[in-house]
Design a protein around this motif. Structure first.
Motif: not given
Length: 140
Positions: A6-12, A29-30, A32, A72
């Motif tokens: 879950d890259l979005n969870h890691y970004r947050v 902000t991004m 991938e 990532t």
């Protein structure tokens, strides 16, 4: 290499726990696989003696983007080397600066990341190459 699920969870999580980028006013902000984007709105605290964004701030943004992109693949990493070419000044105008980092090589022990820094007019302002050392410690 192990991939994050879950890259979005890691970004947050990255944005919440990275005190230095919060201090700069920057945000991841991004994210991938092999790619990251960091943005920062320019402000007075970033000004150098030439009335533009200090080069050290731009280096910090590129280092942050390269570090995030390298993570990532699921493992902790640290910077081995960073080199930047400054092409044009980035104005202090209260508008965002955008930094992208893209994997050129993502190996088991090292990774090489190409970073581009764009000013608020989307003009290429600087280019950097970062070499990251991949640790054996999984992030998850």
């Amino acid at each position: 290499m192990k991939k994050l699920t879950d890259l979005n969870h890691y970004r947050v999580l990255f944005n919440e726990t990275n005190n230095f980028i919060r201090y700069l006013g920057a945000e991841l902000t991004m994210l991938e696989e092999g790619y990251a984007q960091v943005e920062m709105v320019t402000r007075e605290e970033h000004r150098n003696m030439n009335d533009s964004v200090h080069g050290g701030v731009l280096m910090a943004l590129a280092d942050t983007a390269a570090g995030a992109a390298s993570k990532t693949y699921g493992y902790a990493s640290v910077t081995l080397e960073g080199k930047m070419n400054f092409l044009r000044p980035v104005p202090i105008n209260g508008k965002p600066v955008r930094v992208t980092a893209k994997a050129v090589h993502a190996g088991r022990r090292t990774g090489v990341y190409e970073c581009n820094i764009y000013d608020s007019d989307n003009q290429l302002a600087a280019m950097a190459v970062y070499t990251m050392f991949m640790m054996e410690e999984p992030l998850f």
